[in-house]
Design a protein around this motif. Structure first.
Motif, PDB file in Angstrom:
ATOM      1  N   GLY A 140       0.824  -1.202   0.000  1.00  0.00           N
ATOM      2  CA  GLY A 140       0.000   0.000   0.000  1.00  0.00           C
ATOM      3  C   GLY A 140       0.862   1.258   0.000  1.00  0.00           C
ATOM      4  N   GLN A 141       1.985   1.245   0.703  1.00  0.00           N
ATOM      5  CA  GLN A 141       2.859   2.414   0.760  1.00  0.00           C
ATOM      6  C   GLN A 141       3.521   2.667  -0.591  1.00  0.00           C
ATOM      7  N   ALA A 142       3.923   1.614  -1.266  1.00  0.00           N
ATOM      8  CA  ALA A 142       4.619   1.771  -2.535  1.00  0.00           C
ATOM      9  C   ALA A 142       3.687   2.327  -3.604  1.00  0.00           C
ATOM     10  N   ALA A 143       2.457   1.978  -3.628  1.00  0.00           N
ATOM     11  CA  ALA A 143       1.521   2.446  -4.638  1.00  0.00           C
ATOM     12  C   ALA A 143       1.042   3.861  -4.323  1.00  0.00           C
ATOM     13  N   ARG A 144       1.062   4.269  -3.083  1.00  0.00           N
ATOM     14  CA  ARG A 144       0.545   5.570  -2.693  1.00  0.00           C
ATOM     15  C   ARG A 144       1.557   6.704  -2.968  1.00  0.00           C
ATOM     16  N   ALA A 145       2.841   6.524  -2.897  1.00  0.00           N
ATOM     17  CA  ALA A 145       3.863   7.563  -3.042  1.00  0.00           C
ATOM     18  C   ALA A 145       3.843   8.220  -4.439  1.00  0.00           C
ATOM     19  N   PRO A 146       3.800   7.481  -5.539  1.00  0.00           N
ATOM     20  CA  PRO A 146       3.759   8.146  -6.842  1.00  0.00           C
ATOM     21  C   PRO A 146       2.486   8.973  -7.035  1.00  0.00           C
ATOM     22  N   PHE A 147       1.382   8.514  -6.480  1.00  0.00           N
ATOM     23  CA  PHE A 147       0.136   9.253  -6.621  1.00  0.00           C
ATOM     24  C   PHE A 147       0.201  10.601  -5.891  1.00  0.00           C
ATOM     25  N   VAL A 148       0.719  10.590  -4.680  1.00  0.00           N
ATOM     26  CA  VAL A 148       0.854  11.816  -3.901  1.00  0.00           C
ATOM     27  C   VAL A 148       1.804  12.778  -4.614  1.00  0.00           C
ATOM     28  N   LEU A 149       2.908  12.259  -5.120  1.00  0.00           N
ATOM     29  CA  LEU A 149       3.861  13.090  -5.850  1.00  0.00           C
ATOM     30  C   LEU A 149       3.214  13.698  -7.105  1.00  0.00           C
ATOM     31  N   LEU A 150       2.431  12.946  -7.819  1.00  0.00           N
ATOM     32  CA  LEU A 150       1.734  13.440  -9.006  1.00  0.00           C
ATOM     33  C   LEU A 150       0.758  14.556  -8.632  1.00  0.00           C
ATOM     34  N   VAL A 151       0.010  14.391  -7.551  1.00  0.00           N
ATOM     35  CA  VAL A 151      -0.948  15.404  -7.119  1.00  0.00           C
ATOM     36  C   VAL A 151      -0.222  16.693  -6.718  1.00  0.00           C
ATOM     37  N   VAL A 152       0.896  16.587  -6.002  1.00  0.00           N
ATOM     38  CA  VAL A 152       1.654  17.760  -5.575  1.00  0.00           C
ATOM     39  C   VAL A 152       2.212  18.501  -6.797  1.00  0.00           C
ATOM     40  N   VAL A 153       2.743  17.770  -7.777  1.00  0.00           N
ATOM     41  CA  VAL A 153       3.288  18.395  -8.987  1.00  0.00           C
ATOM     42  C   VAL A 153       2.177  19.097  -9.768  1.00  0.00           C
ATOM     43  N   LEU A 154       1.021  18.485  -9.895  1.00  0.00           N
ATOM     44  CA  LEU A 154      -0.089  19.101 -10.605  1.00  0.00           C
ATOM     45  C   LEU A 154      -0.578  20.371  -9.905  1.00  0.00           C
ATOM     46  N   LEU A 155      -0.699  20.327  -8.589  1.00  0.00           N
ATOM     47  CA  LEU A 155      -1.120  21.516  -7.850  1.00  0.00           C
ATOM     48  C   LEU A 155      -0.085  22.644  -7.963  1.00  0.00           C
ATOM     49  N   GLY A 156       1.182  22.313  -7.832  1.00  0.00           N
ATOM     50  CA  GLY A 156       2.242  23.325  -7.957  1.00  0.00           C
ATOM     51  C   GLY A 156       2.268  23.924  -9.359  1.00  0.00           C
ATOM     52  N   GLY A 157       2.157  23.073 -10.373  1.00  0.00           N
ATOM     53  CA  GLY A 157       2.130  23.571 -11.750  1.00  0.00           C
ATOM     54  C   GLY A 157       0.924  24.456 -12.013  1.00  0.00           C
ATOM     55  N   GLY A 158      -0.213  24.094 -11.451  1.00  0.00           N
ATOM     56  CA  GLY A 158      -1.417  24.902 -11.606  1.00  0.00           C
ATOM     57  C   GLY A 158      -1.260  26.272 -10.947  1.00  0.00           C
ATOM     58  N   LEU A 159      -0.671  26.299  -9.752  1.00  0.00           N
ATOM     59  CA  LEU A 159      -0.465  27.579  -9.069  1.00  0.00           C
ATOM     60  C   LEU A 159       0.519  28.465  -9.839  1.00  0.00           C
ATOM     61  N   ILE A 160       1.580  27.884 -10.339  1.00  0.00           N
ATOM     62  CA  ILE A 160       2.555  28.660 -11.115  1.00  0.00           C
ATOM     63  C   ILE A 160       1.906  29.165 -12.402  1.00  0.00           C
ATOM     64  N   GLY A 161       1.098  28.342 -13.045  1.00  0.00           N
ATOM     65  CA  GLY A 161       0.388  28.766 -14.255  1.00  0.00           C
ATOM     66  C   GLY A 161      -0.561  29.924 -13.976  1.00  0.00           C
ATOM     67  N   LEU A 162      -1.284  29.859 -12.862  1.00  0.00           N
ATOM     68  CA  LEU A 162      -2.182  30.962 -12.491  1.00  0.00           C
ATOM     69  C   LEU A 162      -1.402  32.243 -12.208  1.00  0.00           C
ATOM     70  N   LEU A 163      -0.242  32.122 -11.579  1.00  0.00           N
ATOM     71  CA  LEU A 163       0.578  33.293 -11.294  1.00  0.00           C
ATOM     72  C   LEU A 163       1.064  33.951 -12.592  1.00  0.00           C
TER      73      LEU A 163
END
Length: 182
Positions: A25-48
């Motif tokens: 469960g831990q191994a499958a959850r880490a890439p998903f969390v990383l993907l969500v963080v990258v998408l949110l950061g990219g979205g915020l930078i795009g809005l800026l």
């Protein structure tokens, strides 16, 4: 307590491929969390970036509106000047300043060669025309310039005072002539 059910056949073979325990469960959850963080950061930078571009465009729009207002005001001032100069009274005044007079009765020439109407000459001006040659202005006005003021007298030097009094100037000897075309 809780016992895992025994898997048989194909399910057992697939279970052997996966790692045992909670690490799965831990191994499958880490890439998903990383993907969500990258998408949110990219979205915020795009809005800026989008917000800054819109702000810059807004400033440029305000500058262009101000420039348009200034040019419109200048155009209106120039149009008022044109209207003032092309008014009938202003045209008549300028024509009189240039020595023009109203024309007389016109005569018309018909296509067959006959003259219709009786022509009369334009009335002559009572005074000399106002547009004179520059050299005639000083002689005609007796040293008074066209603006109506006396020109400053140059300080006579001892050697030139006697020569200027003895020799007549050519401008004083000639009569003023109107300058055509001005």
């Amino acid at each position: 307590m809780s016992r895992k059910p025994e898997l048989k056949g194909r399910a057992a073979r697939l279970a052997q491929l996966l790692p045992p325990g909670g690490a799965r469960g831990q191994a499958a959850r880490a890439p998903f969390v990383l993907l969500v963080v990258v998408l949110l950061g990219g979205g915020l930078i795009g809005l800026l970036v989008l917000n800054s571009a819109l702000s810059e465009g807004s400033f440029q729009l305000d500058d262009l509106k101000q420039r348009t207002k200034e040019l419109t005001d200048e155009e209106q001032a120039l149009q008022r000047d044109i209207d003032a100069y092309s008014a009938p009274r202003a045209l008549q005044r300028r024509a009189r300043e240039l020595g023009m007079v109203p024309g007389g009765d016109p005569a018309f020439l018909a296509p067959d060669g006959t003259v219709k109407g009786s022509p009369s000459p334009a009335p002559t001006a009572a005074s000399a025309p106002l547009v004179l040659a520059p050299e005639a202005l000083t002689a005609a006005t007796g040293g008074v310039s066209a603006a109506g003021t006396e020109p400053p007298d140059p300080a006579p030097t001892p050697g030139t005072a006697a020569t200027t009094a003895a020799t007549p100037t050519p401008a004083a000897a000639t009569t003023p002539t109107p300058t055509p075309g001005r």
